[in-house]
Design an enzyme around this catalytic site. Structure first.
Site, PDB file in Angstrom:
ATOM      1  N   GLU A 160       0.828  -1.205   0.000  1.00 16.11           N
ATOM      2  CA  GLU A 160       0.000   0.000   0.000  1.00 16.11           C
ATOM      3  C   GLU A 160       0.865   1.260   0.000  1.00 16.11           C
ATOM      4  O   GLU A 160       0.630   2.208   0.755  1.00 16.11           O
ATOM      5  CB  GLU A 160      -0.975  -0.015   1.180  1.00 16.11           C
ATOM      6  CG  GLU A 160      -2.020  -1.110   1.055  1.00 16.11           C
ATOM      7  CD  GLU A 160      -3.169  -0.985   2.045  1.00 16.11           C
ATOM      8  OE1 GLU A 160      -2.948  -0.484   3.161  1.00 16.11           O
ATOM      9  OE2 GLU A 160      -4.296  -1.377   1.690  1.00 16.11           O
ATOM     10  N   GLU A 241      -6.281  -8.209  -0.904  1.00 20.72           N
ATOM     11  CA  GLU A 241      -6.739  -8.130   0.485  1.00 20.72           C
ATOM     12  C   GLU A 241      -8.239  -7.934   0.447  1.00 20.72           C
ATOM     13  O   GLU A 241      -8.734  -6.802   0.357  1.00 20.72           O
ATOM     14  CB  GLU A 241      -6.073  -6.977   1.253  1.00 20.72           C
ATOM     15  CG  GLU A 241      -4.683  -7.257   1.735  1.00 20.72           C
ATOM     16  CD  GLU A 241      -4.201  -6.222   2.748  1.00 20.72           C
ATOM     17  OE1 GLU A 241      -5.056  -5.556   3.394  1.00 20.72           O
ATOM     18  OE2 GLU A 241      -2.981  -6.073   2.881  1.00 20.72           O
TER      19      GLU A 241
END
Length: 594
Positions: A160, A241
């Site tokens: 991320e 995710e």
């Protein structure tokens, strides 16, 4: 496993040149006892998954520069071999930053002792230790890639990254490319990926053309896949995710997600042809002091349980989501039959409560620990401490009238005493920085607990302890005596300390209970009657408890127990007078949000 190939095609992942949908579940080896890895991996296969994903926590593997640990609960090689033995594939995400609600997001505390290192950048002072760490991890992973007969099919670069910092596009690209080069130089041959939340800004900032972009999200599937497709125009779409639950923090409630909503989102992902990694398939436990924290204006330390409302609960038992997800997956892929005994049985009946006896005051444990004299109140980081507790003491001479103790910032919770008598607490989550002392003379004691290093956002890397200035009556004490609490050895040290003969003690104290078992078994400790502190079984720290909740249990994996006598040690920083230790036949994770 036989040698094979795994690559990215025009529309699909290709396993041995045939389309392959990744049906993965997140399972962090470092949050599960290693003797229970195989059971959890098997459960993933029985739910219909074909892949296991895990992060790699840098700070656990390299607690000090150049010291690389890879045995016991950190035996990544054994974990990947067990994945292969179950016939599953593996995705490895070494970071170096992992977030994961893990202490410091996985970044070692020693990185930040100099204060100005360019973390998550191409700063050579950061890239040098990162390269050393990744090289050691890749020594384990590269021989276990699919083209060498192993299970590993994907490796993720960073994590991320599009959500981090204010670097320029060139600085970001330089850093990510440097990481990619480390992977390639080590012999990585499987595809490399990146992950970001599916917004235009994050997806454009967090990757490279050479990294296959994936997304992290929990719902609104069609829109998020559409955004992801604009940034990854070819190849398979993947939610790497898929958030099917969430984590908890102290002082809040137990977060859960609707099974029906999660099922609908999983169905939408699979109907769209996307691959998925369910985060989490099994969350496990933040054993010891490994939990992280968030701070977006309010400090929120993560609880010990990482149950995550996942398909397997913290104790490894299938939940409603397990069976519901299995039904969805069965519509898109073969799912194995489940026979009696294939999955862990419900938790057995709880043992009867056992006596909880006072061993000694915490001060008794600290009596023979080295005292460091300092001219100011140092942080934990100044003393080279990554996690734990510090006790500060100074002698006051400000008269008999009440005076104000003022601290720049407490990180993260402090118990204040005067001449050994508790006076009050100061807590970061409540932004408390001042306390009135009943008089200005005597020995001022401050016991400070690090409640978890921030794992997300700009406050990653901040120091722990007392952040100055520290004043009493407006003046800074001239000298402090500082003791590093040896919490990891506390059970043994308490046994050597002066006995309290069962009598109550003022302030933080050590207690002990003994439970007799017929055989090794999973246990759940019921801590609702206690205050706040830590629990060990024998010499293994299970984690934190805190009366503020939401969590009021601690999970004890069966491999930590034995037939016969099992010794449980409790450090209670706010003793309640409880004289028994109770057990439960269920996890006590707290009330849920309605």
């Amino acid at each position: 496993m036989a040698t094979g190939s795994f690559r990215i095609g025009e529309n699909d992942f290709l396993l041995d040149d045939e389309p392959f949908r990744v049906l993965s579940g997140a399972l962090h080896y470092f949050r599960v006892h290693p003797d229970q890895w195989a059971d959890r991996i098997r459960a993933a296969r029985l739910m219909g998954l074909n892949t296991i994903e895990t992060y790699v926590p840098w700070n656990e593997h390299e607690p000090e520069p150049g010291v690389f640990l890879s045995d016991g609960g950190l035996d990544l090689a054994r974990f990947l071999d067990l994945v292969a033995a179950e016939g599953l594939r593996a995705i490895v995400r070494p970071g170096p930053y992992i977030c994961a609600e893990w202490d410091g997001g996985g970044l070692p505390a020693w990185l930040f002792r100099d204060g100005d290192i360019g973390v998550r950048s191409a700063d050579p002072r950061f890239l040098a230790p990162v390269t050393r760490f990744l090289d050691r991890v890749l020594e384990i992973v590269v021989p276990r890639q699919i083209d060498r007969g192993g299970p590993v099919i994907l490796l993720q670069v960073e994590n991320e990254y599009g959500a981090y910092g204010e670097f320029t596009a060139g600085e970001r690209e330089e850093y990510l490319r440097a990481l990619r080069d480390v992977y390639l130089a080590a012999g990585v041959s499987v595809p490399l990926t990146s992950v970001d939340q599916p917004t235009d800004e994050m997806l454009s900032r967090g990757s490279l053309p050479e990294l296959h972009r994936t997304g992290s999200f929990g719902g609104n599937v069609a829109d998020r896949l559409a955004v992801l497709r604009t940034h990854q125009p070819t190849g398979p779409l993947m939610c790497s995710e898929f958030w099917c639950g969430w984590f908890d923090y102290w002082g809040s409630f137990h977060r859960t997600s609707s099974t029906a909503a999660s099922v609908a989102s999983l169905e939408a992902l699979l109907a769209a042809g996307a691959s998925v990694n369910i985060y989490m398939f099994h969350g496990g436990t933040n054993f010891g002091l490994t939990n992280g924290a968030n701070d977006k204006g309010v400090f929120e330390p993560t609880v010990t349980s990482y149950d995550y409302d996942a398909p397997l609960d913290e104790a490894g038992r299938p939940t409603e989501k397990f069976w519901a997800f299995r039904e969805v997956i069965a519509r898109y892929a073969p799912v194995p039959d489940v026979a009696d005994g294939d999955l862990p049985a419900p938790l057995a009946a709880a043992p009867a409560p056992v006596p909880l006896e006072t061993v000694c005051a915490l001060d008794d444990v600290l009596a023979d620990v080295e005292v460091q004299r300092r001219g100011h109140a140092p942080t934990m980081d100044e003393l080279g401490i990554a996690r734990g507790f510090l006790r500060y003491e100074t002698r006051l001479a400000h008269g008999d009238a009440p005076v104000v103790l003022a601290i720049g910032e407490v990180r993260d919770r402090a118990w204040v005493s005067l001449d050994g008598v508790p006076v009050g607490t100061l807590s970061r989550d409540r932004r408390e920085r001042t306390l009135v002392l009943p008089r200005g003379t005597g020995v001022l004691g401050i016991l400070v607990e690090d409640q978890g290093r921030v794992n997300y956002g700009p406050r990653i890397g901040e120091h722990k302890g007392l952040i100055g200035p520290v004043t009493v009556g407006g003046a800074a004490p001239a000298a402090w005596d500082v003791v590093v609490v040896p919490w990891e050895q506390l059970p043994a040290r308490a046994g050597d300390a002066a006995a309290a003969d069962g009598a109550p003690v003022a302030g933080a104290a050590v207690f002990r209970a003994v439970v007799e078992l017929d055989a090794a078994r999973d246990l759940v400790l019921d801590l609702r009657a206690l205050g706040t502190g830590l629990v060990w079984i024998d010499d293994v720290c299970l984690g934190r408890f805190w009366q503020t909740g939401p969590q009021h249990s601690l999970f004890v994996p069966a491999p930590l127990t034995r037939a016969g006598r099992n010794v449980i040690t409790v450090l209670d920083l706010e003793p309640t007078g409880a004289d028994v230790l109770a057990f439960s036949d269920r996890l006590l994770l707290g009330p849920v949000e309605w």
